[in-house]
Design a protein around this motif. Structure first.
Motif, PDB file in Angstrom:
ATOM      1  N   GLN A 188       0.815  -1.208   0.000  1.00 54.74           N
ATOM      2  CA  GLN A 188       0.000   0.000   0.000  1.00 54.74           C
ATOM      3  C   GLN A 188       0.855   1.267   0.000  1.00 54.74           C
ATOM      4  OE1 GLN A 188      -2.528   2.050   3.505  1.00 54.74           O
ATOM      5  NE2 GLN A 188      -3.322   0.040   2.912  1.00 54.74           N
ATOM      6  N   PHE A 189       1.970   1.235   0.715  1.00 52.50           N
ATOM      7  CA  PHE A 189       2.780   2.437   0.840  1.00 52.50           C
ATOM      8  C   PHE A 189       3.613   2.722  -0.406  1.00 52.50           C
ATOM      9  CE2 PHE A 189       1.901   1.063   5.199  1.00 52.50           C
ATOM     10  CZ  PHE A 189       1.228   2.207   5.635  1.00 52.50           C
ATOM     11  N   ALA A 190       3.913   1.694  -1.179  1.00 53.90           N
ATOM     12  CA  ALA A 190       4.540   1.936  -2.482  1.00 53.90           C
ATOM     13  C   ALA A 190       3.585   2.699  -3.382  1.00 53.90           C
ATOM     14  CB  ALA A 190       4.944   0.618  -3.122  1.00 53.90           C
ATOM     15  N   ALA A 191       2.312   2.294  -3.384  1.00 57.38           N
ATOM     16  CA  ALA A 191       1.312   3.015  -4.172  1.00 57.38           C
ATOM     17  C   ALA A 191       1.173   4.448  -3.681  1.00 57.38           C
ATOM     18  CB  ALA A 191      -0.024   2.286  -4.102  1.00 57.38           C
ATOM     19  N   LYS A 192       1.197   4.645  -2.361  1.00 58.33           N
ATOM     20  CA  LYS A 192       1.075   6.001  -1.816  1.00 58.33           C
ATOM     21  C   LYS A 192       2.313   6.844  -2.099  1.00 58.33           C
ATOM     22  CE  LYS A 192      -2.341   5.086   1.789  1.00 58.33           C
ATOM     23  NZ  LYS A 192      -2.649   5.097   3.244  1.00 58.33           N
ATOM     24  N   ALA A 193       3.483   6.221  -2.105  1.00 57.85           N
ATOM     25  CA  ALA A 193       4.711   6.958  -2.408  1.00 57.85           C
ATOM     26  C   ALA A 193       4.680   7.494  -3.834  1.00 57.85           C
ATOM     27  CB  ALA A 193       5.928   6.063  -2.200  1.00 57.85           C
ATOM     28  N   LEU A 194       4.263   6.656  -4.776  1.00 55.31           N
ATOM     29  CA  LEU A 194       4.137   7.116  -6.156  1.00 55.31           C
ATOM     30  C   LEU A 194       3.007   8.128  -6.282  1.00 55.31           C
ATOM     31  CD1 LEU A 194       4.984   6.987  -9.103  1.00 55.31           C
ATOM     32  CD2 LEU A 194       3.535   4.955  -9.379  1.00 55.31           C
ATOM     33  N   LEU A 195       1.946   7.926  -5.545  1.00 56.41           N
ATOM     34  CA  LEU A 195       0.823   8.857  -5.554  1.00 56.41           C
ATOM     35  C   LEU A 195       1.258  10.231  -5.062  1.00 56.41           C
ATOM     36  CD1 LEU A 195      -2.209   9.007  -6.157  1.00 56.41           C
ATOM     37  CD2 LEU A 195      -2.637   8.096  -3.865  1.00 56.41           C
ATOM     38  N   ALA A 196       2.073  10.267  -4.002  1.00 49.66           N
ATOM     39  CA  ALA A 196       2.583  11.543  -3.496  1.00 49.66           C
ATOM     40  C   ALA A 196       3.379  12.270  -4.571  1.00 49.66           C
ATOM     41  CB  ALA A 196       3.449  11.303  -2.260  1.00 49.66           C
ATOM     42  N   ARG A 197       4.184  11.529  -5.328  1.00 50.82           N
ATOM     43  CA  ARG A 197       4.961  12.138  -6.414  1.00 50.82           C
ATOM     44  C   ARG A 197       4.050  12.751  -7.469  1.00 50.82           C
ATOM     45  NH1 ARG A 197       8.554   8.202  -9.995  1.00 50.82           N
ATOM     46  NH2 ARG A 197       9.737   7.981  -8.045  1.00 50.82           N
ATOM     47  N   LEU A 198       3.031  12.017  -7.880  1.00 50.96           N
ATOM     48  CA  LEU A 198       2.156  12.524  -8.936  1.00 50.96           C
ATOM     49  C   LEU A 198       1.274  13.665  -8.447  1.00 50.96           C
ATOM     50  CD1 LEU A 198       1.142   9.358 -10.970  1.00 50.96           C
ATOM     51  CD2 LEU A 198       3.140  10.844 -11.161  1.00 50.96           C
ATOM     52  N   TYR A 199       0.876  13.632  -7.188  1.00 45.55           N
ATOM     53  CA  TYR A 199       0.179  14.787  -6.621  1.00 45.55           C
ATOM     54  C   TYR A 199       1.067  16.020  -6.693  1.00 45.55           C
ATOM     55  CZ  TYR A 199      -3.706  12.132  -4.442  1.00 45.55           C
ATOM     56  OH  TYR A 199      -4.826  11.372  -4.200  1.00 45.55           O
ATOM     57  N   LEU A 200       2.348  15.853  -6.373  1.00 45.29           N
ATOM     58  CA  LEU A 200       3.289  16.970  -6.438  1.00 45.29           C
ATOM     59  C   LEU A 200       3.406  17.485  -7.866  1.00 45.29           C
ATOM     60  CD1 LEU A 200       5.473  18.473  -4.556  1.00 45.29           C
ATOM     61  CD2 LEU A 200       7.108  17.073  -5.816  1.00 45.29           C
ATOM     62  N   TYR A 201       3.614  16.571  -8.810  1.00 43.28           N
ATOM     63  CA  TYR A 201       3.734  16.966 -10.209  1.00 43.28           C
ATOM     64  C   TYR A 201       2.464  17.662 -10.704  1.00 43.28           C
ATOM     65  CZ  TYR A 201       7.951  14.036 -10.821  1.00 43.28           C
ATOM     66  OH  TYR A 201       9.207  13.479 -10.752  1.00 43.28           O
ATOM     67  N   ASN A 202       1.334  17.265 -10.143  1.00 48.20           N
ATOM     68  CA  ASN A 202       0.043  17.814 -10.546  1.00 48.20           C
ATOM     69  C   ASN A 202      -0.338  19.051  -9.735  1.00 48.20           C
ATOM     70  OD1 ASN A 202      -1.917  17.248 -12.560  1.00 48.20           O
ATOM     71  ND2 ASN A 202      -3.389  16.611 -11.000  1.00 48.20           N
ATOM     72  N   ARG A 203       0.597  19.512  -8.904  1.00 48.24           N
ATOM     73  CA  ARG A 203       0.431  20.735  -8.113  1.00 48.24           C
ATOM     74  C   ARG A 203      -0.718  20.626  -7.118  1.00 48.24           C
ATOM     75  NH1 ARG A 203       3.793  24.300 -10.519  1.00 48.24           N
ATOM     76  NH2 ARG A 203       2.954  26.114  -9.411  1.00 48.24           N
ATOM     77  N   GLN A 204      -0.969  19.429  -6.640  1.00 51.86           N
ATOM     78  CA  GLN A 204      -1.948  19.195  -5.584  1.00 51.86           C
ATOM     79  C   GLN A 204      -1.175  19.125  -4.266  1.00 51.86           C
ATOM     80  OE1 GLN A 204      -3.928  15.952  -8.371  1.00 51.86           O
ATOM     81  NE2 GLN A 204      -5.255  16.250  -6.583  1.00 51.86           N
ATOM     82  N   TRP A 205      -0.842  20.293  -3.746  1.00 51.17           N
ATOM     83  CA  TRP A 205       0.124  20.391  -2.665  1.00 51.17           C
ATOM     84  C   TRP A 205      -0.343  19.687  -1.386  1.00 51.17           C
ATOM     85  CZ3 TRP A 205       3.561  21.497  -5.865  1.00 51.17           C
ATOM     86  CH2 TRP A 205       3.475  22.554  -6.775  1.00 51.17           C
ATOM     87  N   ALA A 206      -1.579  19.931  -0.986  1.00 46.76           N
ATOM     88  CA  ALA A 206      -2.071  19.324   0.252  1.00 46.76           C
ATOM     89  C   ALA A 206      -2.079  17.809   0.155  1.00 46.76           C
ATOM     90  CB  ALA A 206      -3.469  19.849   0.572  1.00 46.76           C
ATOM     91  N   GLU A 207      -2.546  17.307  -0.978  1.00 51.43           N
ATOM     92  CA  GLU A 207      -2.592  15.860  -1.180  1.00 51.43           C
ATOM     93  C   GLU A 207      -1.183  15.262  -1.193  1.00 51.43           C
ATOM     94  OE1 GLU A 207      -4.172  18.092  -2.930  1.00 51.43           O
ATOM     95  OE2 GLU A 207      -6.300  17.548  -3.155  1.00 51.43           O
ATOM     96  N   ALA A 208      -0.237  15.963  -1.825  1.00 53.48           N
ATOM     97  CA  ALA A 208       1.147  15.480  -1.873  1.00 53.48           C
ATOM     98  C   ALA A 208       1.735  15.404  -0.469  1.00 53.48           C
ATOM     99  CB  ALA A 208       1.993  16.388  -2.755  1.00 53.48           C
ATOM    100  N   SER A 209       1.528  16.453   0.310  1.00 52.45           N
ATOM    101  CA  SER A 209       2.062  16.496   1.667  1.00 52.45           C
ATOM    102  C   SER A 209       1.447  15.413   2.543  1.00 52.45           C
ATOM    103  CB  SER A 209       1.813  17.874   2.278  1.00 52.45           C
ATOM    104  OG  SER A 209       2.274  17.928   3.612  1.00 52.45           O
TER     105      SER A 209
END
Length: 434
Positions: A188-209
């Motif tokens: 699950q945390f591998a999926a979340k780690a990649l998700l955090a990266r894509l949130y960052l790239y997508n400028r979704q700051w709160a979600e990335a953090s």
């Protein structure tokens, strides 16, 4: 887009968990040995390092990295075609797993969730890289050849949205614990780690953090490794996901590619500009880079992986996701939201392991710039982080026009392979500049 050869269409494969698992493991093996994420010369760690300012090419010819190093790509460059084809072949295999698992009447619910989560994770991962280098791509969700033969490219924003949806689904399906040793199958945390990266790239700051925090707060699984010489060992406690070696006696393709023992290099070295850019006292420069001297000449090579391909016993695996990136994701996202204290805490945590003092950055913009600089020195030669950081911040022209001969503004994306455009005209228009 031709239909890949595959044995995954057989219903028998997904009637049994052992054979279904073997199908998923086969995808990881193909990703390790070829395509976007391989540590070989055709992979993004090498090619995007050549394309930016990390690496120097010592080979010549259209079947080497020279067109990437010299910014001489065309729509017929062999590696451009190979990466597109191999990525979609691997995506086809993930879709075969998704379809096979969905239709299986013999796999348990838990088994289905595990395999479905892994396949969705890989599908999102591959599409995210295709999207980044080709500037939009088809998002393939089926093994139906007729549908796939006429697909259109989607805008980057739509591809990111689909990647994020797949990863959110994967995170909901995958367990928190690893189901095998070595962290070679995503949890699950591998999926979340990649998700955090894509949130960052997508400028979704709160979600990335918040998503990066979910990974970093899982102290039961992950422990920060403060010894730089141990970060890329196969048992490192800060690794989130990695590729196993091909056998118990081999190590990484990255080590085989980047390490050399005599100069001049036969294929690739780190750029002198990168080497000279590290701060005084940065231990990553001392521990993750090795100098090779010959007379008055000196060359540098990446030394994160210290072993050749075969050493008798595997000691290193190819790390794809690790905690340091999550700290830097959260630092950047926090700074973008005005949490300057939290941002500096994360940034300084990474810096302290490198033997550096606290950042002198004060304002939000200064901290963001400091994080981007830190990412350069922490993540060099790891699947193209430097390229994507410059790209998403509109800095490719500013940085690379100075150090790269022949750099053009249109080099922000690679060309769509000409052979693919001929097979499927719906992939048009070709990217500007090609």
């Amino acid at each position: 887009m031709e239909q890949p050869n595959s044995q995954l269409t057989s219903e028998a494969v997904f009637a049994d968990y052992t054979t279904a698992t073997a199908a998923m493991k086969d995808i990881y093996g193909k990703m390790r040995d070829g395509g976007l994420l391989t540590g070989k010369s055709v992979g993004l760690s090498h090619l995007l390092g050549q394309y930016t300012d990390e690496l120097v090419c010592y080979q010549t010819g259209i079947t080497t990295a020279e067109p990437f190093y010299n910014n001489g790509l065309t729509a017929t460059t062999s590696f451009v075609q190979e990466l597109w084809t191999s990525a979609y072949s691997q995506i086809y295999a993930t879709n075969a797993v998704i379809e096979g698992v969905s239709h299986s009447t013999t796999l348990s619910t838990v088994e289905k969730q595990q395999l479905m989560g892994e396949a969705l994770f890989v599908r999102a991962l591959l599409h995210s890289y295709l999207d980044g280098v080709y500037g939009g791509c088809p998002y393939i969700k089926t093994t139906d050849y007729q549908k796939n033969s006429s697909v259109k490219r989607l805008p980057q924003a739509e591809v990111y949205a689909l990647c994020i949806a797949d990863l959110e689904a994967a995170a909901a399906l995958l367990p928190k614990s690893y189901i095998s040793i070595g962290r070679v199958r995503p949890n699950q945390f591998a999926a979340k780690a990649l998700l955090a990266r894509l949130y960052l790239y997508n400028r979704q700051w709160a979600e990335a953090s918040n998503t990066a925090s979910a990974v970093l707060n899982e102290t039961g699984l992950y422990v920060w490794e403060g010894n730089l010489d141990k970060v890329f060992l196969k048992g490192c406690s800060s690794t989130i996901w990695q590729f196993a070696s091909s056998s118990g006696t081999t190590n990484t393709q990255e080590g085989a590619l980047f390490v050399f023992n005599a100069g001049p290099p036969s294929s690739v070295s780190l750029s002198t500009e990168l080497y000279n850019s590290f701060e005084v006292g940065d231990q990553r420069k001392n521990r993750w880079i090795r100098i090779i001297n010959k007379g008055t000449a000196a060359w540098y090579h990446a030394y994160k992986y210290k072993q050749g391909i075969g050493t008798g016993t595997s000691t290193e695996y190819s790390v794809m996701l690790r905690l340091a990136e999550q700290y830097l994701i959260r630092a950047e996202a926090r700074a973008q939201q005005g949490d300057l204290i939290g941002a500096k805490e994360d940034l300084n945590f990474v810096r302290s392991t490198a033997g550096l003092g606290n950042t002198v950055a004060v304002t939000s913009s200064e901290i963001i710039e400091a994080v981007l600089k830190e990412r350069r020195f922490e993540l060099f030669t790891e699947t193209g982080h430097r390229f994507f950081d410059l790209q998403r911040n509109g800095k490719l022209d500013t940085k690379l026009s100075v150090v790269k001969g022949g750099w053009n503004s249109t080099d922000v994306f690679w060309p769509v392979p000409q052979s693919e455009l001929l097979i499927n005209p719906n992939l048009a228009p070709q990217n500007e500049g090609y």
